[in-house]
Design a protein around this motif. Structure first.
Motif, PDB file in Angstrom:
ATOM      1  N   LEU A   1       0.906  -0.958  -0.108  1.00  0.00           N
ATOM      2  CA  LEU A   1      -0.040  -0.269   0.070  1.00  0.00           C
ATOM      3  C   LEU A   1       0.564   1.907   0.083  1.00  0.00           C
ATOM      4  O   LEU A   1       0.057   2.714  -0.277  1.00  0.00           O
ATOM      5  CB  LEU A   1      -1.114   0.178   1.349  1.00  0.00           C
ATOM      6  N   ASP A   2       2.499   1.172   0.124  1.00  0.00           N
ATOM      7  CA  ASP A   2       3.710   2.223   0.129  1.00  0.00           C
ATOM      8  C   ASP A   2       2.346   3.290   1.338  1.00  0.00           C
ATOM      9  O   ASP A   2       2.779   4.845   0.786  1.00  0.00           O
ATOM     10  CB  ASP A   2       3.231   3.059  -1.343  1.00  0.00           C
ATOM     11  N   TRP A   3       2.011   2.871   2.435  1.00  0.00           N
ATOM     12  CA  TRP A   3       2.718   3.621   3.564  1.00  0.00           C
ATOM     13  C   TRP A   3       3.539   3.761   4.541  1.00  0.00           C
ATOM     14  O   TRP A   3       3.933   3.174   4.588  1.00  0.00           O
ATOM     15  CB  TRP A   3       0.387   3.084   4.809  1.00  0.00           C
ATOM     16  N   SER A   4       3.330   4.646   5.350  1.00  0.00           N
ATOM     17  CA  SER A   4       4.459   5.596   5.844  1.00  0.00           C
ATOM     18  C   SER A   4       4.391   4.227   7.385  1.00  0.00           C
ATOM     19  O   SER A   4       3.346   3.330   7.639  1.00  0.00           O
ATOM     20  CB  SER A   4       4.663   6.717   6.671  1.00  0.00           C
ATOM     21  N   LYS A   5       5.410   4.651   8.068  1.00  0.00           N
ATOM     22  CA  LYS A   5       5.738   3.202   9.321  1.00  0.00           C
ATOM     23  C   LYS A   5       4.680   3.591  10.456  1.00  0.00           C
ATOM     24  O   LYS A   5       4.532   3.340  10.951  1.00  0.00           O
ATOM     25  CB  LYS A   5       6.949   3.220   9.717  1.00  0.00           C
ATOM     26  N   SER A   6       4.259   5.482  10.368  1.00  0.00           N
ATOM     27  CA  SER A   6       4.057   5.731  11.377  1.00  0.00           C
ATOM     28  C   SER A   6       2.213   5.115  10.976  1.00  0.00           C
ATOM     29  O   SER A   6       1.646   5.428  12.496  1.00  0.00           O
ATOM     30  CB  SER A   6       3.625   7.170  11.153  1.00  0.00           C
ATOM     31  N   ARG A   7       1.505   5.020   9.739  1.00  0.00           N
ATOM     32  CA  ARG A   7       0.362   4.748   9.286  1.00  0.00           C
ATOM     33  C   ARG A   7       0.088   3.131   9.726  1.00  0.00           C
ATOM     34  O   ARG A   7      -0.180   2.440  10.330  1.00  0.00           O
ATOM     35  CB  ARG A   7       0.051   4.818   8.289  1.00  0.00           C
TER      36      ARG A   7
END
Length: 536
Positions: free
Chosen positions: A371-377
């Motif tokens: 999904l190419d989300w950030s580690k925070s998300r």
């Protein structure tokens, strides 16, 4: 006349003596009742405080387990391994769980149980503190074997202890203990998030379009890493390195312009799959150290309760109050049928544990890769799972008191299967809101299944002892040991979507198997009822 008077006096004297005896007996009975009532309160308080110690121990276990998924990419950075190799960490946890189930059940039945709980929790804390410092994968593998062993030993001992201390009132307390586990798993991803390695730009420029000197390493598409040069500094070399599965390019870029960089990136050899993912320094030793501290506090609580109340197992805590009014349950199944049902339910638990561990273990990796989300998300997604999990566990305390346990298990089985299907749809059509919702549904659906299946076994199949719980833990730990390797390989070499496919297969198999178990049991139950009527 004198004789009559003497007789009257004697009768009055006897009546007075009887009255005095009755009064004394009443006072004694009242005092005895007050003593029994006070003893009952003290013993109940003792059981409750002991259960509170178990809850805090499970909180520490939840904290530690909650770190595995969100910090998994950082553990890969520490050991510098790809996804296929790093997934052996989950196998190590399951293998340790296999050993811990045996040792935990044996120690619980044979040794001082208070000392057993203290040793397990302290060991869990020590192993947690060591994990972030294991730069060699072999050491990381061994540490996670030990973690799995202590975690499984604690889970085994707590599950058996609830049925021993509370007998057939154990249902709400069992859900409460595992609910507190979820609270720990909720908190730890939020605490860990600020200390995760941050994704950085692999092509930083100064205002004069000069590229900042640095060394970037790209091994595989799924292997993000940031390597220092031999001098130890992270930004004093002048070589960018790109590796693909077929060839390697070394570009020494100094005073490069944006146009030159764009030309390099547009080369047919540098595809989207070869664009490097670069991460900075990780500080996950901080949340892992907090896990150690929490475990030490949990161990000290056992000592405090022991010095105040004594040993909960040596006092007649089960002979007062409502516990003495509950008859021992009779199980109508034959020895052979008990074995068959135990194996089938252990297999159901195996599917569940494989699904739960792989879902939360690979969720972060799937989110930041597919999904190419950030580690925070990604960390927030893990916390959403554990929040829903905790809410389900806590609501399960009330649900299991008023709803048939079979109906509860079936409802939650259908819920997690639906959640997995929605997650697949959300990923296919890129619906972010549905991604969040489906993760929460899966978390809530998984919440009460583990404890409820043990309760179902206790109510309908056989009495749960430390030895029997160990056997069941060994069964599902064996299955969960191999599964992460398979999923890690499929996600790394075939497609990240195998994360979802595997969940759907496991949840459908788990649901189907329990439907069979439930139907088979009801058939035997009706047959036993007819035979009982014929005998009468």
């Amino acid at each position: 006349m004198v004789d009559v008077c003497e007789i009257s006096v004697k009768m009055e004297k006897n009546e007075c003596e009887k009255f005095i005896v009755e009064v004394d007996n009443g006072i004694n009975m009242r005092n005895k009742g007050e003593i029994d009532k006070n003893t009952e309160k003290v013993n109940y308080r003792h059981r409750f405080m002991h259960t509170a110690c178990l809850c805090f121990s499970m909180f520490s276990l939840g904290w530690r387990n909650g770190l595995v998924g969100p910090t998994f990419p950082d553990l890969r950075l520490i050991t510098n391994e790809d996804l296929s190799t790093a997934s052996w960490i989950f196998t190590a946890i399951s293998f340790g769980g296999l050993l811990g189930s045996v040792c935990g059940g044996f120690a619980y039945d044979r040794f001082n149980r208070i000392a057993v709980f203290m040793c397990i929790v302290i060991g869990l804390g020590i192993v947690a503190g060591v994990a972030p410092w294991c730069t060699h994968f072999a050491l990381m593998f061994i540490v996670h074997i030990l973690h799995g062993g202590f975690a499984s030993a604690l889970d085994t001992a707590v599950t058996a202890d609830m049925t021993l201390v509370w007998r057939y009132q154990a249902g709400p307390y069992m859900q409460a203990v595992h609910g507190i586990f979820s609270v720990g798993a909720i908190v730890s991803p939020f605490v860990a998030e600020p200390y995760l390695a941050k994704k950085i730009d692999p092509f930083p420029f100064q205002s004069s379009t000069q590229m900042l000197n640095g060394t970037v390493s790209r091994v595989m598409t799924s292997t993000p890493s940031f390597k220092s040069n031999p001098s130890g500094s992270k930004v004093n070399a002048s070589v960018f390195t790109y590796e693909t599965t077929s060839m390697q390019f070394d570009y020494s870029i100094l005073n490069s312009t944006v146009d030159t960089l764009n030309l390099l990136m547009s080369s047919e050899n540098l595809t989207d799959q070869s664009v490097p993912s670069v991460y900075g320094e990780t500080f996950i030793y901080i949340p892992y150290s907090l896990a150690t501290l929490i475990c030490l506090i949990a161990a000290s609580l056992y000592l405090i309760v022991y010095f105040i109340y004594g040993n909960v197992y040596n006092l007649p805590v089960n002979s007062y109050g409502d516990l003495k009014k509950i008859p021992q349950r009779e199980h109508f199944l034959s020895k052979k049928m008990k074995t068959i049902f135990t194996v089938l339910l252990a297999l159901t638990l195996t599917f569940y544990v494989m699904g739960e561990r792989s879902f939360i273990g690979f969720l972060m990796t799937f989110i930041i890769t597919e999904l190419d989300w950030s580690k925070s998300r990604g960390s927030s997604a893990s916390s959403i799972f554990w929040i829903a999990f905790a809410v389900g566990r806590l609501s399960g305390i009330i649900i299991v008191k008023y709803i048939n346990i079979s109906a509860v298990i079936m409802t939650f089985f259908l819920m997690i299967t639906t959640g997995a299907a929605l997650f697949w749809i959300a990923v296919i059509y890129k619906i972010n809101l549905l991604v969040w919702m489906s993760i929460a549904i899966v978390g809530y659906g998984m919440s009460v299944i583990f404890a409820s299946i043990f309760l179902w076994i206790s109510e309908n199949v056989r009495k749960l002892t430390g030895k029997m719980v160990s056997v069941i833990f060994i069964f599902f730990s064996s299955g969960a040991m191999v599964f992460p390797i398979l999923i890690g390989h499929l996600m790394d070499k075939v497609s990240q979507m195998w994360f979802i496919y595997s969940q759907l297969v496991l949840f459908c198999a788990m649901c189907t198997l329990f439907i069979f178990v439930l139907g088979f049991f009801n058939v035997l139950k009706r047959r036993n009822a007819r035979l009982s009527l014929d005998v009468q």
